[in-house]
Design an enzyme around this catalytic site. Structure first.
Site, PDB file in Angstrom:
ATOM      1  N   CYS A 203       0.805  -1.218   0.000  1.00 46.47           N
ATOM      2  CA  CYS A 203       0.000   0.000   0.000  1.00 46.47           C
ATOM      3  C   CYS A 203       0.834   1.262   0.000  1.00 46.47           C
ATOM      4  O   CYS A 203       2.024   1.233   0.269  1.00 46.47           O
ATOM      5  CB  CYS A 203      -0.887   0.042   1.242  1.00 46.47           C
ATOM      6  SG  CYS A 203      -1.934  -1.384   1.416  1.00 46.47           S
TER       7      CYS A 203
ATOM      8  N   GLY B 143      -0.144   0.261  -5.090  1.00 41.48           N
ATOM      9  CA  GLY B 143      -1.453  -0.359  -4.911  1.00 41.48           C
ATOM     10  C   GLY B 143      -2.443   0.158  -5.919  1.00 41.48           C
ATOM     11  O   GLY B 143      -2.609   1.374  -6.044  1.00 41.48           O
TER      12      GLY B 143
ATOM     13  N   ASN C 204       0.132   0.808   5.879  1.00 38.31           N
ATOM     14  CA  ASN C 204       0.954   0.059   4.938  1.00 38.31           C
ATOM     15  C   ASN C 204       1.732  -0.968   5.754  1.00 38.31           C
ATOM     16  O   ASN C 204       2.412  -0.612   6.701  1.00 38.31           O
ATOM     17  CB  ASN C 204       1.918   1.002   4.212  1.00 38.31           C
ATOM     18  CG  ASN C 204       2.893   0.269   3.290  1.00 38.31           C
ATOM     19  OD1 ASN C 204       3.987   0.743   3.039  1.00 38.31           O
ATOM     20  ND2 ASN C 204       2.514  -0.888   2.785  1.00 38.31           N
ATOM     21  N   GLY C 205       1.613  -2.223   5.349  1.00 33.25           N
ATOM     22  CA  GLY C 205       2.303  -3.291   6.059  1.00 33.25           C
ATOM     23  C   GLY C 205       1.378  -4.455   6.288  1.00 33.25           C
ATOM     24  O   GLY C 205       0.311  -4.545   5.673  1.00 33.25           O
TER      25      GLY C 205
ATOM     26  N   TYR D 272      12.588  -4.103  -5.945  1.00 38.36           N
ATOM     27  CA  TYR D 272      11.491  -4.021  -6.907  1.00 38.36           C
ATOM     28  C   TYR D 272      10.426  -2.980  -6.573  1.00 38.36           C
ATOM     29  O   TYR D 272       9.951  -2.278  -7.443  1.00 38.36           O
ATOM     30  CB  TYR D 272      10.801  -5.386  -7.016  1.00 38.36           C
ATOM     31  CG  TYR D 272       9.501  -5.350  -7.797  1.00 38.36           C
ATOM     32  CD1 TYR D 272       9.511  -5.297  -9.194  1.00 38.36           C
ATOM     33  CD2 TYR D 272       8.277  -5.333  -7.142  1.00 38.36           C
ATOM     34  CE1 TYR D 272       8.329  -5.244  -9.910  1.00 38.36           C
ATOM     35  CE2 TYR D 272       7.092  -5.277  -7.866  1.00 38.36           C
ATOM     36  CZ  TYR D 272       7.113  -5.235  -9.242  1.00 38.36           C
ATOM     37  OH  TYR D 272       5.950  -5.175  -9.938  1.00 38.36           O
TER      38      TYR D 272
HETATM   39  P1  AMP Z   1       7.512 -14.182 -12.265  1.00 33.79           P
HETATM   40  O1  AMP Z   1       8.907 -14.735 -12.087  1.00 33.79           O
HETATM   41  O2  AMP Z   1       6.913 -14.459 -13.579  1.00 33.79           O
HETATM   42  O3  AMP Z   1       6.594 -14.606 -11.138  1.00 33.79           O
HETATM   43  O4  AMP Z   1       7.579 -12.616 -12.143  1.00 33.79           O
HETATM   44  C1  AMP Z   1       8.738 -11.946 -11.894  1.00 33.79           C
HETATM   45  C2  AMP Z   1       8.513 -10.473 -12.186  1.00 33.79           C
HETATM   46  O5  AMP Z   1       7.486  -9.938 -11.347  1.00 33.79           O
HETATM   47  C3  AMP Z   1       9.780  -9.708 -11.914  1.00 33.79           C
HETATM   48  O6  AMP Z   1      10.184  -9.233 -13.171  1.00 33.79           O
HETATM   49  C4  AMP Z   1       9.385  -8.545 -11.046  1.00 33.79           C
HETATM   50  O7  AMP Z   1       9.575  -7.358 -11.764  1.00 33.79           O
HETATM   51  C5  AMP Z   1       7.914  -8.728 -10.736  1.00 33.79           C
HETATM   52  N1  AMP Z   1       7.652  -8.896  -9.300  1.00 33.79           N
HETATM   53  C6  AMP Z   1       8.414  -9.487  -8.387  1.00 33.79           C
HETATM   54  N2  AMP Z   1       7.817  -9.464  -7.176  1.00 33.79           N
HETATM   55  C7  AMP Z   1       6.648  -8.829  -7.313  1.00 33.79           C
HETATM   56  C8  AMP Z   1       5.583  -8.464  -6.419  1.00 33.79           C
HETATM   57  N3  AMP Z   1       5.610  -8.780  -5.139  1.00 33.79           N
HETATM   58  N4  AMP Z   1       4.528  -7.799  -6.917  1.00 33.79           N
HETATM   59  C9  AMP Z   1       4.485  -7.494  -8.211  1.00 33.79           C
HETATM   60  N5  AMP Z   1       5.450  -7.808  -9.099  1.00 33.79           N
HETATM   61  C10 AMP Z   1       6.525  -8.463  -8.672  1.00 33.79           C
END
Ligand code: AMP
Length: 465
Positions: A8, A34, A108-109, A254
């Site tokens: 969030c 979010g 957030n958390g 990320y």
């Molecule tokens: P996948 O290995 O297909 O599950 O997705 C990996 C990609 O998802 C990576 O390129 C990240 O940029 C993105 N990613 C990693 N963790 C998250 C997260 N918690 N929420 C949204 N996207 C994520």
């Protein structure tokens, strides 16, 4: 029993004639945190005015909504929830009318012991509106015998275990609270109002300050309760000692926007540095370095600078598609990669390509991307991940899948390489991750990579999502 996981953005504004508009803009800047619901509550003549809705910030608020949200103080929230919990009742800020007046809470958390506290409160007669963990705080506050909100908050937050960055607004003050581990970010800024006085701004990320023209003052410290009222600003520390700090390293890998400064480090510089270390740790002969846009771009720049291999935008992103991960179902997510990312053969044809992504979770994205890169004519594809293997779920507010879906939790690097069909695959080491940030490992939480959870998990690890 359900798990509650939240990614969030929170924002708070105090002493500004356009408080709700600033909150709206701040949320807009933090939309990446979010996308499922957004809300703003303003304070006008001792009363709260609310507006919440499902969807993106830009869609939830119209001009008449912002005009209606009168007042010189506001609190706002943008929420991303896991599947099945996309309910308006869970949209925040959550609000209630307590004995001492209105209260709005944005969180957030993720509270690790929310289910236990909730059950206890329900047995004692508390009625909950939704399934989010934040309501627990509201109930603890409502039952507290003191008239003093700060005293009630002090006694309530020490009962909470896990990650919380709260912004709370009553009829006469705006409060910020950060858990003693400091899992999630929360920053304080200032901005002049029309009368030339200081307005206070609280936000999850500094990118919100940039958009609304606020100056960064400082982080809210782990364990701090900060508030501002008619008398000015105040601060005290929670009565809860913890043995270490646990700022979330994944914010840098990320989650946060690269133009934010999180936990005192520029996210962009961290990511570039992850890329440099990735290049230092493992060398490979190649013609070009290509990021998976947008999340792999800073690391790919760092990799290219360190290795001397030219950086090329070999994959072009369609910006009108949301983050692929946001789609709740596997089938839609796989499809999403194709509509979102287009490898261009003009760049890739006949080349030995190093592809850089920030993280690899299920492996679906890398698998699809490499297939498309090969189809575009690449001769070799070397996948480099600017983080260590993700082997554990997060219980502190980043939505990660269950362990069974985290490919690195049950497959070796060589097995993953085969699955994604790369010529080679390496990850950044844990040591490299911390060295790149020039940070001590015990000041960060890297449980998703090393399994070292800083708090007890209260059984959450035994619950299937
Ligand atoms: P996948 O290995 O297909 O599950 O997705 C990996 C990609 O998802 C990576 O390129 C990240 O940029 C993105 N990613 C990693 N963790 C998250 C997260 N918690 N929420 C949204 N996207 C994520």
């Amino acid at each position: 029993m359900k798990t509650w996981r939240e990614e969030c953005a929170v924002i708070g504004i105090w002493n500004h004639e356009e408080a709700s508009r600033l909150a709206y803009l701040g949320l807009f800047a933090m939309q990446h945190r979010g996308q499922e619901s957004a809300g703003v509550v303003s304070l006008h003549e001792n009363h709260h005015i609310h507006h919440k809705g499902l969807g993106l910030v830009g869609d939830v608020f119209s001009e008449p909504d912002l005009i209606r949200l009168k007042g010189a103080a506001a609190v706002g929230h943008a929420r991303y929830s896991t599947t099945g919990q996309n309910l308006l009742t869970n949209a925040q800020p959550i609000t209630a009318q307590l004995l001492n007046g209105p209260l709005a809470v944005a969180h957030n958390g993720n509270l690790i012991n929310a289910h236990e506290l909730r059950e206890k409160l329900q047995k004692e007669g508390s009625i909950f509106q939704g399934t989010n963990d934040t309501e627990v705080l509201m109930h603890l506050l409502s039952r507290h015998p003191s008239n003093d909100l700060i005293k009630a908050l002090q006694d309530s937050v020490v009962q909470l275990e896990g990650a919380f960055s709260f912004v709370v607004m009553s009829h006469d003050r705006l409060v910020a609270i950060r858990d003693p581990y400091g899992f999630r970010p929360l920053v304080l800024g200032k901005k002049k109002n029309a009368a030339g006085e200081w307005a206070y701004v609280l936000a999850s990320e500094t990118c919100a300050f940039d958009l609304i023209g606020a100056q960064f003052v400082r982080e809210i410290e782990p364990g701090e309760i900060f508030w501002v009222d008619q008398q000015g600003e105040h601060q005290l520390m929670m009565d809860r000692k913890v043995s270490r700090k646990a700022r979330c390293i994944f914010e840098h890998v990320y989650f946060a926007r690269p133009d934010s400064v999180v936990f005192g480090h520029s996210v962009y510089e961290s990511r570039k540095s992850f890329g440099r270390y990735l290049a230092k740790e493992n060398k490979v002969e190649a013609d070009i370095v290509v990021p998976v846009p947008d999340s792999g771009v800073p690391a790919a720049i760092g990799y290219s600078l360190e290795s001397g291999i030219p950086f090329e935008l070999g994959i072009i992103r369609n910006h009108y598609v949301g983050r692929t991960f946001i789609q709740p179902q596997q089938s839609i997510r796989s499809f999403g990669v194709k509509i979102k990312l287009n490898p261009q053969s003009a760049v890739l044809q006949g080349k030995r390509v190093i592809v850089i992504d920030d993280s690899l979770v299920r492996g679906t994205t890398s698998n699809k991307i490499i297939g498309l890169i090969r189809a575009a004519g690449a001769k070799e594809v070397h996948m480099r991940i600017a983080a260590p293997p993700t082997i554990n779920p997060c219980y502190y507010g980043v939505d990660t899948p269950h362990k069974s879906q985290l490919i690195a939790s049950h497959q070796s690097v060589e097995e993953i390489r085969k699955f994604i069909d790369a010529d080679s695959l390496t990850y950044l080491s844990l040591e490299g991750l911390f060295a790149a940030m020039k940070a001590k490992s015990d000041s960060f939480c890297a449980a998703c990579f090393d399994g070292n959870y800083p708090t007890p998990l209260h059984g959450l690890d035994r619950i299937s999502p």
